[in-house]
Each structure stands twice: as structure tokens, then as C-alpha cells.
Design a protein around this motif. Structure first.
Motif, PDB file in Angstrom:
ATOM      1  N   LYS A 237      18.999 -22.372  18.059  1.00  0.00           N
ATOM      2  CA  LYS A 237      18.477 -22.374  16.687  1.00  0.00           C
ATOM      3  C   LYS A 237      18.136 -23.799  16.244  1.00  0.00           C
ATOM      4  O   LYS A 237      17.150 -24.031  15.540  1.00  0.00           O
ATOM      5  N   GLN A 238      18.977 -24.771  16.651  1.00  0.00           N
ATOM      6  CA  GLN A 238      18.732 -26.157  16.271  1.00  0.00           C
ATOM      7  C   GLN A 238      17.541 -26.743  17.026  1.00  0.00           C
ATOM      8  O   GLN A 238      16.851 -27.629  16.525  1.00  0.00           O
ATOM      9  N   PHE A 239      17.284 -26.237  18.225  1.00  0.00           N
ATOM     10  CA  PHE A 239      16.243 -26.784  19.087  1.00  0.00           C
ATOM     11  C   PHE A 239      14.872 -26.660  18.432  1.00  0.00           C
ATOM     12  O   PHE A 239      14.076 -27.593  18.419  1.00  0.00           O
ATOM     13  N   GLY A 240      14.606 -25.478  17.871  1.00  0.00           N
ATOM     14  CA  GLY A 240      13.341 -25.261  17.173  1.00  0.00           C
ATOM     15  C   GLY A 240      12.138 -25.345  18.108  1.00  0.00           C
ATOM     16  O   GLY A 240      12.178 -24.876  19.248  1.00  0.00           O
TER      17      GLY A 240
ATOM     18  N   ASP B 122       9.597 -22.299  27.580  1.00  0.00           N
ATOM     19  CA  ASP B 122      10.833 -21.873  26.910  1.00  0.00           C
ATOM     20  C   ASP B 122      12.004 -22.303  27.786  1.00  0.00           C
ATOM     21  O   ASP B 122      12.124 -21.853  28.938  1.00  0.00           O
ATOM     22  N   VAL B 123      12.883 -23.166  27.272  1.00  0.00           N
ATOM     23  CA  VAL B 123      13.999 -23.728  28.049  1.00  0.00           C
ATOM     24  C   VAL B 123      15.255 -22.904  27.777  1.00  0.00           C
ATOM     25  O   VAL B 123      15.604 -22.643  26.616  1.00  0.00           O
ATOM     26  N   PHE B 124      15.949 -22.486  28.838  1.00  0.00           N
ATOM     27  CA  PHE B 124      17.147 -21.651  28.667  1.00  0.00           C
ATOM     28  C   PHE B 124      18.381 -22.496  28.375  1.00  0.00           C
ATOM     29  O   PHE B 124      18.646 -23.508  29.028  1.00  0.00           O
TER      30      PHE B 124
ATOM     31  N   VAL C 208       2.635 -30.619  25.894  1.00  0.00           N
ATOM     32  CA  VAL C 208       3.289 -29.328  26.114  1.00  0.00           C
ATOM     33  C   VAL C 208       4.259 -29.053  24.956  1.00  0.00           C
ATOM     34  O   VAL C 208       4.953 -29.958  24.483  1.00  0.00           O
ATOM     35  N   THR C 209       4.287 -27.804  24.505  1.00  0.00           N
ATOM     36  CA  THR C 209       5.213 -27.384  23.444  1.00  0.00           C
ATOM     37  C   THR C 209       6.456 -26.752  24.066  1.00  0.00           C
ATOM     38  O   THR C 209       6.346 -25.884  24.942  1.00  0.00           O
ATOM     39  N   LEU C 210       7.622 -27.199  23.612  1.00  0.00           N
ATOM     40  CA  LEU C 210       8.900 -26.672  24.123  1.00  0.00           C
ATOM     41  C   LEU C 210       9.602 -25.849  23.046  1.00  0.00           C
ATOM     42  O   LEU C 210       9.632 -26.222  21.878  1.00  0.00           O
TER      43      LEU C 210
END
Length: 313
Positions: free
Chosen positions: A292-295, A282-284, A210-212
Motif C-alpha cells: 500500500k505504501q509502495f504506490g 508489478d514487483v512482488f 518504466v512504471t513500477l
């Protein structure tokens, strides 16, 4: 009874200074009926060009005293007291040098962001139609200097050298299609037992690779700002909450269902997004800098649990 002017002055105790003016020479012979005029000089202090000079003059006005001292006066210069003033002993005269300079300055004029509704874009989507550009305003000033120090600045003119170009952003109004029903139920016999965070979980489905990604409630992620209608409200109607809310593809994870994400923890499917398709989540988070750092992170395992969050027994 004196026959020479100098003897007469001495007799009358009249002193003639070196700067005084006398109508006839001191050695002149006297005769009956002579009229002698003694014009006594007075001391005057003149301040000009950073110098202070004391002069003795028989002139009667400030203008005449300045002229006698050979100090050049320009039309824009200022003299204190006024040039027509009568001279007095020990008077101080000031010559103020006045200079004027014209300067120009340039100022940026910020462009305005205009939002236009677009029925061809899904609700929440944004598309830049026209890039914005700052304008430039030019101002012309006159600066007045007195003895080298600025004493005033006056705006003479202003002109728009380059008008600002407004930025136009299309905001989607097209309603998103309703999520399709997923044939998973809380009582599915295909449940898999797994232990995570000290809990024994029964997963209805296990998603691999899974892509986050991450998002916030702000304009960059949702196209909405604080104060806008629906700000911070998810597709399910719930208010976003860090540590709980995720956006999913309803065809993969049913809305309202809880999941366990390896390395992240428990989250609830409460939102959707136009870019969230298939095995993407998509994690809130509240922090824009953290988002921005999460990428984009790949290779996560997600356990789809059901509409009820597991509890410690």
C-alpha cells in the motif's frame, strides 16, 4: 382479696409493658368471676427502604406486623419471611423492593460475501456486482432490580429490524491469451554492456521511463485467499518469492527472463497481470502494508538481461 386490677398484678408479679395490651384498664375494680387478658408485645426488627426499625407488636403474623408499621407494600415487592409466617420475638422481617424495566439493544449482523464466476472477466479479475450492507437485530430484555441492584436479565423478544444484504463479487474465469513470442534471444548482437551492483551486465534491451507498482499474493491483489487453489502460484507456474518475482507484459519482457531494475535490483519475470501492459512492472512483496505504501513509481530504467541471472566472476 385485691379490689383493683393493678394491685392484683403487683401481687402476682405480672408486669405489663407500655406496648402490651390488657383487656381492662389497670384502675378497673375487680369482682368475682372477672377474666383478665394480658397480650404481651414482642420486639420485631423490620428492614425496608434502607432503614432498620425495631417495633413492639402484639400481632401474630408477619403480614399484620407490616400493616401495623404503616410500611407501604406494592404487589411486586417481596417480604421475607413469608407474610403468613407466625411472629416470634426478635424476628427480622425484610421488605425487598422489586422493580422491573424493559430495555432494547441493537446488534449489527455482518453481511456475507458471495463470489460468482464470470466468463466475461479475465481469470483473476474481480468486479463488485452488489455492495454489501450489515443487517440489524433488535433484542428486548427485562431487567429485574432488587433494592436498586440488578438481579436478573431475561430476553423477552428479538426481531430482525433490517436484514443483511449480501455483497456479490464477480470472479473472472476467462483464460488469458497466451503471451506472444518476443524476438529477443540470449545471443542477440544488440547487447549493451553496463556495470551494476559490481557486475558487468549485457542487456538485451534497455527500457526507460518504466512504471513500477507492487502486489502480494492476497485477495486484494489476486482475488485469492490462503487455502484457495493456485494461491501464491504465478502465471509461469513458479511460486511467488519476494526479492525475485515480478509481473510483466510478456510482449515487452519474455517470461522467465531476468532484469535489473535501477534502485530495486535483480528480478525475474514470472507473472502477468491484466493491468500490466507495456512498460509497467508489478514487483512482488509479502507485506500488504508495504504494498500500500509502495504506490506507483515512475521513471525507472530497466535492463532486460536474459534467461540466466548474472553471477559474480
Amino acid at each position: 382479696k385485691q379490689d383493683v386490677l393493678q394491685h392484683l398484678l403487683d401481687e402476682q408479679a405480672i408486669t405489663v409493658g407500655p406496648h402490651d395490651q390488657i383487656s381492662v384498664p389497670l384502675s378497673a375494680a375487680l369482682k368475682d368471676g372477672d377474666r383478665i387478658i394480658v397480650d404481651q408485645a414482642v420486639p420485631v426488627t423490620i428492614m425496608a427502604d434502607g432503614k432498620t426499625t425495631t417495633v413492639y407488636t402484639t400481632e401474630k403474623t408477619v403480614k399484620a406486623a407490616i400493616g401495623e408499621s404503616n410500611i407501604p407494600i406494592r404487589e411486586q415487592d417481596k417480604i421475607l419471611p413469608d407474610t403468613s409466617s407466625q411472629l416470634k420475638p426478635n424476628m427480622t422481617i425484610r421488605v425487598l423492593r422489586i422493580d422491573k424495566h424493559t430495555t432494547t439493544t441493537k446488534h449489527d449482523i455482518p453481511f456475507t460475501v458471495i463470489r460468482k464466476e464470470d466468463a466475461t472477466l479475465e481469470k483473476g479479475q474481480l468486479k463488485m456486482v452488489k455492495a454489501g450492507q450489515n443487517g440489524q437485530l433488535v433484542k428486548t430484555f427485562e431487567k429485574v432490580y432488587q433494592d436498586g441492584k440488578m438481579v436478573s436479565m431475561t430476553l423477552l423478544a428479538k426481531s430482525m429490524e433490517q436484514p443483511a444484504v449480501n455483497k456479490i463479487v464477480a470472479v473472472g474465469t476467462k483464460e488469458k491469451p497466451k503471451p506472444k513470442a518476443v524476438a529477443l534471444s540470449a545471443a542477440s548482437s544488440a547487447s549493451q554492456s553496463v556495470t551494476k551492483s559490481g557486475l558487468s551486465l549485457k542487456a538485451k534491451k534497455v527500457l526507460n521511463n518504466v512504471t513500477l507498482t507492487a502486489y502480494t499474493a492476497g485477495f486484494a491483489s489476486t482475488g485469492k485467499s490462503k487455502g484457495d487453489a493456485g494461491y501464491g502460484i504465478t502465471a509461469s507456474g513458479a511460486k511467488v518469492s519476494e526479492g525475485r518475482t515480478i509481473a510483466v507484459d510478456p510482449d515487452v519482457i519474455p517470461m522467465g527472463w531476468w532484469v535489473y531494475i535501477e534502485g530495486i535490483g535483480f528480478r525475474r519475470a514470472e507473472d502477468t497481470g491484466s493491468a500490466i501492459n507495456g512498460k509497467k512492472i508489478d514487483v512482488f512483496y509479502e507485506s500488504e502494508s508495504y504494498v500500500k505504501q509502495f504506490g506507483k513509481k515512475r521513471g525507472y530504467t530497466v535492463y532486460v538481461l536474459g534467461p540466466t541471472k548474472p553471477k559474480l566472476s
